[in-house]
Design a protein around this motif. Sequence first.
Motif, PDB file in Angstrom:
ATOM      1  N   VAL A  65      11.545   2.130  -7.602  1.00  0.00           N
ATOM      2  CA  VAL A  65      10.847   1.156  -6.763  1.00  0.00           C
ATOM      3  C   VAL A  65      11.498   1.145  -5.384  1.00  0.00           C
ATOM      4  CG1 VAL A  65      10.119  -1.227  -6.444  1.00  0.00           C
ATOM      5  CG2 VAL A  65      10.245  -0.284  -8.751  1.00  0.00           C
ATOM      6  N   ARG A 146       7.157   8.811 -11.166  1.00  0.00           N
ATOM      7  CA  ARG A 146       7.013   7.368 -11.350  1.00  0.00           C
ATOM      8  C   ARG A 146       7.637   6.647 -10.161  1.00  0.00           C
ATOM      9  NH1 ARG A 146       8.029   4.493 -16.777  1.00  0.00           N
ATOM     10  NH2 ARG A 146       9.977   5.678 -16.973  1.00  0.00           N
ATOM     11  N   ALA A 148       6.987   3.509  -7.260  1.00  0.00           N
ATOM     12  CA  ALA A 148       6.264   2.312  -6.821  1.00  0.00           C
ATOM     13  C   ALA A 148       6.937   1.777  -5.568  1.00  0.00           C
ATOM     14  CB  ALA A 148       6.245   1.252  -7.922  1.00  0.00           C
ATOM     15  N   THR A 150       7.436  -2.105  -3.293  1.00  0.00           N
ATOM     16  CA  THR A 150       7.161  -3.514  -3.055  1.00  0.00           C
ATOM     17  C   THR A 150       7.796  -3.890  -1.723  1.00  0.00           C
ATOM     18  OG1 THR A 150       7.205  -5.751  -3.979  1.00  0.00           O
ATOM     19  CG2 THR A 150       9.194  -4.429  -4.283  1.00  0.00           C
ATOM     20  N   LEU A 169       2.333   7.985  -4.968  1.00  0.00           N
ATOM     21  CA  LEU A 169       2.662   6.603  -5.335  1.00  0.00           C
ATOM     22  C   LEU A 169       1.798   6.137  -6.501  1.00  0.00           C
ATOM     23  CD1 LEU A 169       4.582   4.346  -4.132  1.00  0.00           C
ATOM     24  CD2 LEU A 169       2.498   3.394  -3.110  1.00  0.00           C
ATOM     25  N   LYS A 170       2.439   5.445  -7.471  1.00  0.00           N
ATOM     26  CA  LYS A 170       1.718   4.973  -8.649  1.00  0.00           C
ATOM     27  C   LYS A 170       1.218   3.536  -8.500  1.00  0.00           C
ATOM     28  CE  LYS A 170       2.335   8.713 -11.058  1.00  0.00           C
ATOM     29  NZ  LYS A 170       1.211   9.653 -11.229  1.00  0.00           N
ATOM     30  N   ALA A 171       1.965   2.696  -7.794  1.00  0.00           N
ATOM     31  CA  ALA A 171       1.585   1.290  -7.686  1.00  0.00           C
ATOM     32  C   ALA A 171       2.330   0.654  -6.520  1.00  0.00           C
ATOM     33  CB  ALA A 171       1.899   0.539  -8.984  1.00  0.00           C
ATOM     34  N   ALA A 172       1.749  -0.440  -5.995  1.00  0.00           N
ATOM     35  CA  ALA A 172       2.362  -1.167  -4.881  1.00  0.00           C
ATOM     36  C   ALA A 172       2.155  -2.660  -5.073  1.00  0.00           C
ATOM     37  CB  ALA A 172       1.758  -0.718  -3.556  1.00  0.00           C
ATOM     38  N   ALA A 200      -2.971   4.381  -4.114  1.00  0.00           N
ATOM     39  CA  ALA A 200      -2.369   3.709  -5.259  1.00  0.00           C
ATOM     40  C   ALA A 200      -2.921   2.295  -5.396  1.00  0.00           C
ATOM     41  CB  ALA A 200      -0.854   3.656  -5.089  1.00  0.00           C
ATOM     42  N   PHE A 268       2.974  -3.101 -12.261  1.00  0.00           N
ATOM     43  CA  PHE A 268       3.682  -1.828 -12.370  1.00  0.00           C
ATOM     44  C   PHE A 268       3.488  -1.215 -13.753  1.00  0.00           C
ATOM     45  CE2 PHE A 268       7.147  -2.921  -8.969  1.00  0.00           C
ATOM     46  CZ  PHE A 268       6.196  -2.771  -7.977  1.00  0.00           C
ATOM     47  N   TYR A 271       0.094   0.374 -14.425  1.00  0.00           N
ATOM     48  CA  TYR A 271      -0.174   1.651 -13.781  1.00  0.00           C
ATOM     49  C   TYR A 271       0.953   2.676 -13.990  1.00  0.00           C
ATOM     50  CZ  TYR A 271      -4.185  -0.687 -11.896  1.00  0.00           C
ATOM     51  OH  TYR A 271      -5.389  -1.361 -11.794  1.00  0.00           O
ATOM     52  N   MET A 273       4.218   2.297 -14.619  1.00  0.00           N
ATOM     53  CA  MET A 273       5.524   2.097 -13.989  1.00  0.00           C
ATOM     54  C   MET A 273       6.367   1.088 -14.742  1.00  0.00           C
ATOM     55  SD  MET A 273       6.393   3.891 -11.331  1.00  0.00           S
ATOM     56  CE  MET A 273       7.678   2.784 -10.775  1.00  0.00           C
TER      57      MET A 273
END
Length: 277
Positions: A65, A146, A148, A150, A169-172, A200, A268, A271, A273
């Motif tokens: 992350v 993997r 992410a 934030t 990117l997998k997630a934000a 993402a 996370f 998706y 993470m």
Amino acid sequence: MKITEHQTQQATGGFAPAVAPVASTTRHTDDHDLHTSETTIPTQGENMPAYLARPAAASGPLPVVLVVQEIFGVHEHIRDLCRRLAKEGYLAIAPELYFRQGDPQEYATIDELFSKLVSKVPDQQVLADLDHTAHWATRHGGEANRLAITGFCWGGRIAWLYAAHNPQLKAAAAWYGKLVGEKSLNQPKHPVDIAVDLNAPVLGLYGGQDSGIPQDTVETMRQAIRAANATAEIVVYPDAGHAFNADYRPSFNQEAADDGWQRMLAWFKQYGMAGTG
């Protein structure tokens, strides 16, 4: 007014001087069972300082992350958030994204910090530095597929932009990041402009009483997301203001902060993470 590093540490205990005094609600996450360190990341020909936190006993690569600072830089609150994420099984890393332009610890007021430092930091530079941070993390215990991000306040806006920038990117999760604004050479686009380019899934967390991010701009972003058919969700906490997760400030809203944190972790996990903790 500039202040010395010694004065800063004495007065704030590692927090940015522009937000003194520190509130009694400030949380402290210990580093038990964690590996934490100050490090440097090679990027664009220079060495960028960063703070790293990860589980000490990890047996394999960890989900990464990227933690993007508020306007105040990587001070104690951001380091604490990294430790909280590490407790959940993540390799969390917060790069000092202003390091070329200056040190946020040198400024005693928010207005001075913004005008003399933050406004001079180009988005393009930040996005490239985050790319180098992600690459560095994969060579220091992170799992390449993997990733992410934030971000909080200033970093919340960056989290949106990075979700449109990095296809890996997998997630934000973007916490109260500005969605619209005037464009400049340093900030040529804002989140509302890049909704169509999101790679993402993005979770946006906002306060209904945030005077700096009016609800009509939140609705404008929602409309842009719908029009782009993008995977994103915006949650508004009606009674919360700006910086509601900033437990070291009077703006802290524990109910909204705790709910937002759990939503982020669930996002996370949804998706791909999930942390190892």
